[in-house]
Write an enzyme that holds these catalytic residues in place. Structure first.
Site, PDB file in Angstrom:
ATOM      1  N   HIS A  36       0.841  -1.211   0.000  1.00 25.57           N
ATOM      2  CA  HIS A  36       0.000   0.000   0.000  1.00 25.57           C
ATOM      3  C   HIS A  36       0.866   1.246   0.000  1.00 25.57           C
ATOM      4  O   HIS A  36       1.911   1.300   0.658  1.00 25.57           O
ATOM      5  CB  HIS A  36      -1.024  -0.003   1.135  1.00 25.57           C
ATOM      6  CG  HIS A  36      -0.522   0.305   2.513  1.00 25.57           C
ATOM      7  ND1 HIS A  36      -0.405   1.583   3.001  1.00 25.57           N
ATOM      8  CD2 HIS A  36      -0.153  -0.506   3.535  1.00 25.57           C
ATOM      9  CE1 HIS A  36       0.017   1.534   4.268  1.00 25.57           C
ATOM     10  NE2 HIS A  36       0.189   0.273   4.609  1.00 25.57           N
ATOM     11  N   ASP A  62       5.728   2.835   7.159  1.00 21.56           N
ATOM     12  CA  ASP A  62       4.369   2.355   6.838  1.00 21.56           C
ATOM     13  C   ASP A  62       3.690   3.306   5.863  1.00 21.56           C
ATOM     14  O   ASP A  62       3.103   4.279   6.266  1.00 21.56           O
ATOM     15  CB  ASP A  62       3.549   2.251   8.125  1.00 21.56           C
ATOM     16  CG  ASP A  62       2.153   1.714   7.888  1.00 21.56           C
ATOM     17  OD1 ASP A  62       1.894   1.152   6.809  1.00 21.56           O
ATOM     18  OD2 ASP A  62       1.309   1.873   8.783  1.00 21.56           O
ATOM     19  N   GLU A  89      -5.372   1.762   2.033  1.00 23.53           N
ATOM     20  CA  GLU A  89      -5.224   0.616   2.940  1.00 23.53           C
ATOM     21  C   GLU A  89      -5.572   1.025   4.353  1.00 23.53           C
ATOM     22  O   GLU A  89      -6.163   0.272   5.120  1.00 23.53           O
ATOM     23  CB  GLU A  89      -3.786   0.065   2.886  1.00 23.53           C
ATOM     24  CG  GLU A  89      -3.595  -1.248   3.676  1.00 23.53           C
ATOM     25  CD  GLU A  89      -3.253  -1.064   5.150  1.00 23.53           C
ATOM     26  OE1 GLU A  89      -3.275  -2.055   5.899  1.00 23.53           O
ATOM     27  OE2 GLU A  89      -2.965   0.068   5.567  1.00 23.53           O
ATOM     28  N   GLU A  90      -5.140   2.247   4.712  1.00 16.44           N
ATOM     29  CA  GLU A  90      -5.306   2.706   6.092  1.00 16.44           C
ATOM     30  C   GLU A  90      -6.769   2.958   6.456  1.00 16.44           C
ATOM     31  O   GLU A  90      -7.097   3.130   7.619  1.00 16.44           O
ATOM     32  CB  GLU A  90      -4.454   3.970   6.330  1.00 16.44           C
ATOM     33  CG  GLU A  90      -2.950   3.756   6.126  1.00 16.44           C
ATOM     34  CD  GLU A  90      -2.292   2.897   7.207  1.00 16.44           C
ATOM     35  OE1 GLU A  90      -3.009   2.371   8.078  1.00 16.44           O
ATOM     36  OE2 GLU A  90      -1.058   2.756   7.177  1.00 16.44           O
ATOM     37  N   HIS A 113       2.388   4.872  12.745  1.00 16.76           N
ATOM     38  CA  HIS A 113       1.203   5.739  12.596  1.00 16.76           C
ATOM     39  C   HIS A 113       1.378   7.099  13.275  1.00 16.76           C
ATOM     40  O   HIS A 113       0.397   7.741  13.646  1.00 16.76           O
ATOM     41  CB  HIS A 113      -0.077   5.034  13.094  1.00 16.76           C
ATOM     42  CG  HIS A 113      -0.580   4.015  12.114  1.00 16.76           C
ATOM     43  ND1 HIS A 113      -1.740   3.297  12.287  1.00 16.76           N
ATOM     44  CD2 HIS A 113      -0.072   3.605  10.927  1.00 16.76           C
ATOM     45  CE1 HIS A 113      -1.933   2.481  11.266  1.00 16.76           C
ATOM     46  NE2 HIS A 113      -0.923   2.646  10.416  1.00 16.76           N
TER      47      HIS A 113
HETATM   48  N1  PHE Z   1      -1.572  -2.923   7.896  1.00 17.19           N
HETATM   49  C1  PHE Z   1      -1.065  -2.190   9.032  1.00 17.19           C
HETATM   50  C2  PHE Z   1      -1.076  -0.749   8.715  1.00 17.19           C
HETATM   51  O1  PHE Z   1      -0.911  -0.364   7.594  1.00 17.19           O
HETATM   52  C3  PHE Z   1       0.329  -2.481   9.369  1.00 17.19           C
HETATM   53  C4  PHE Z   1       0.577  -3.863   9.635  1.00 17.19           C
HETATM   54  C5  PHE Z   1       1.130  -4.637   8.654  1.00 17.19           C
HETATM   55  C6  PHE Z   1       0.294  -4.339  10.860  1.00 17.19           C
HETATM   56  C7  PHE Z   1       1.370  -5.933   8.879  1.00 17.19           C
HETATM   57  C8  PHE Z   1       0.541  -5.630  11.100  1.00 17.19           C
HETATM   58  C9  PHE Z   1       1.089  -6.427  10.108  1.00 17.19           C
HETATM   59  O2  PHE Z   1      -1.216   0.030   9.585  1.00 17.19           O
HETATM   60 ZN    ZN Z   2      -0.636   1.722   8.762  1.00 16.83          ZN
HETATM   61 ZN    ZN Z   3       0.664  -0.473   6.473  1.00 18.05          ZN
END
Ligand code: PHE
Ligand code: ZN
Ligand code: ZN
Ligand code: ZN
Length: 284
Positions: free
Chosen positions: A85, A97, A131-132, A247
């Site tokens: 993402h 992230d 994604e978030e 985050h």
């Molecule tokens: N998908 C979560 C995010 O974007 C991050 C995440 C990835 C958490 C993989 C756990 C495992 O905030």
């Molecule tokens: Zn995230």
């Molecule tokens: Zn993420």
């Protein structure tokens, strides 16, 4: 498969950081920094000879965008797909992230072009929006994909956070053969791995998995705390989160472990080459 230098991946992260700086400090869904990020990735892929397409969707009252890039050639009935993402949360620039996964996948895609790789199978790469907000972009992509196209995807590999500053080396455990593929890669380099539990269903692999597609991936940890045993195996700091800036506004280019970023990016290349090259070790 080629080695992916951390410096090449970091150069993309510098660009994503600059984009955030110029667009109110983030690259979130519905904000100008998201589309600028997508335009950056797309321009690199277009210049390298990829066939790119931008898919629009609407969620949370704003237009979202996915970017899909196909490497011309390979058996179209057997697709190896890697994705990540590209959106951040609105609190910050989202460099670990998920600039990290996005830049790692981008650099692997560019290395395919640079090395003139002609895989047996067809290669596709994806950068997902929103994604978030709950994996909205990847869900949209999977939902609009005709079932005949879904069944051509041999594997979807997901990369969400691969350069955590206090890193762990986590492998997705959903599919036994994709799990082993990554585990073997790390074992050969004397790096311990654990099966990921923090990420369960929490990233863009989930919609693919729900559609019956085999999924794999890597993860270097978010806000779970590194144990003493993990610190013995991996170095770093026990009693501290894998990513204390998860985050938050401090998820900047300072929030990256270069070694984890380079190692995981090279592991992506290893998996993409191995899965797409044909031979008896590749899945059906
Ligand atoms: N998908 C979560 C995010 O974007 C991050 C995440 C990835 C958490 C993989 C756990 C495992 O905030
Ligand atoms: Zn995230
Ligand atoms: Zn993420
Ligand atoms: Zn196949």
């Amino acid at each position: 498969a080629p080695e992916i230098p951390a410096a090449n991946v970091k150069a993309h992260l510098d660009q994503l950081q600059s984009i955030a700086n110029a667009n109110g400090g983030n690259r979130a869904h519905g904000r100008s920094g998201y589309k600028a990020s997508l335009d950056y990735v797309k321009s690199k892929l277009d210049a390298a000879g990829y066939t790119t397409s931008v898919q629009q969707f609407t969620t949370g009252g704003a237009t979202g965008y996915n970017l899909v890039a196909d490497w011309p050639g390979g058996d179209p009935n057997h697709v190896v797909f890697a994705g990540s993402h590209l959106d951040s949360v609105s609190a910050g620039p989202g460099i670990n992230d998920n600039g990290s996964g996005s830049a790692g996948v981008l650099e692997v895609a560019l290395s395919v072009a640079k090395s003139g790789y002609k895989p047996d199978k067809h290669l596709r790469f994806g950068w997902w929006g929103a994604e978030e907000l709950g994996m909205r972009g990847s869900s949209y992509y999977v939902n609009q994909l005709p079932s005949g196209e879904r069944s051509k995807i041999d594997a979807y590999l997901n990369f969400d956070m691969i350069g955590s500053p206090n890193p762990g080396y986590f492998v997705y455990g959903y599919d036994a053969s994709l799990k082993s593929l990554f585990e073997d890669w790390f074992t050969a380099r004397n790096i311990a791995t654990e099966v990921d539990t923090e990420g369960d269903g929490r990233s863009d692999h989930a919609p693919f998995q729900q559609a019956g597609i085999r999924v794999g991936g890597l993860f270097s940890g978010a806000d779970y705390i590194k144990t003493a045993e993990q610190a013995r195996n991996w170095g770093g700091t026990a009693g501290r989160a894998f990513d204390a800036c998860y985050h938050r506004s401090c998820d900047t280019t300072s929030n990256i472990d270069d070694k984890a970023l380079g190692t995981n990016s090279t592991a992506i290349a290893g998996a993409v080459w191995k899965l797409s090259g044909g031979g008896s070790t590749t899945p059906p």
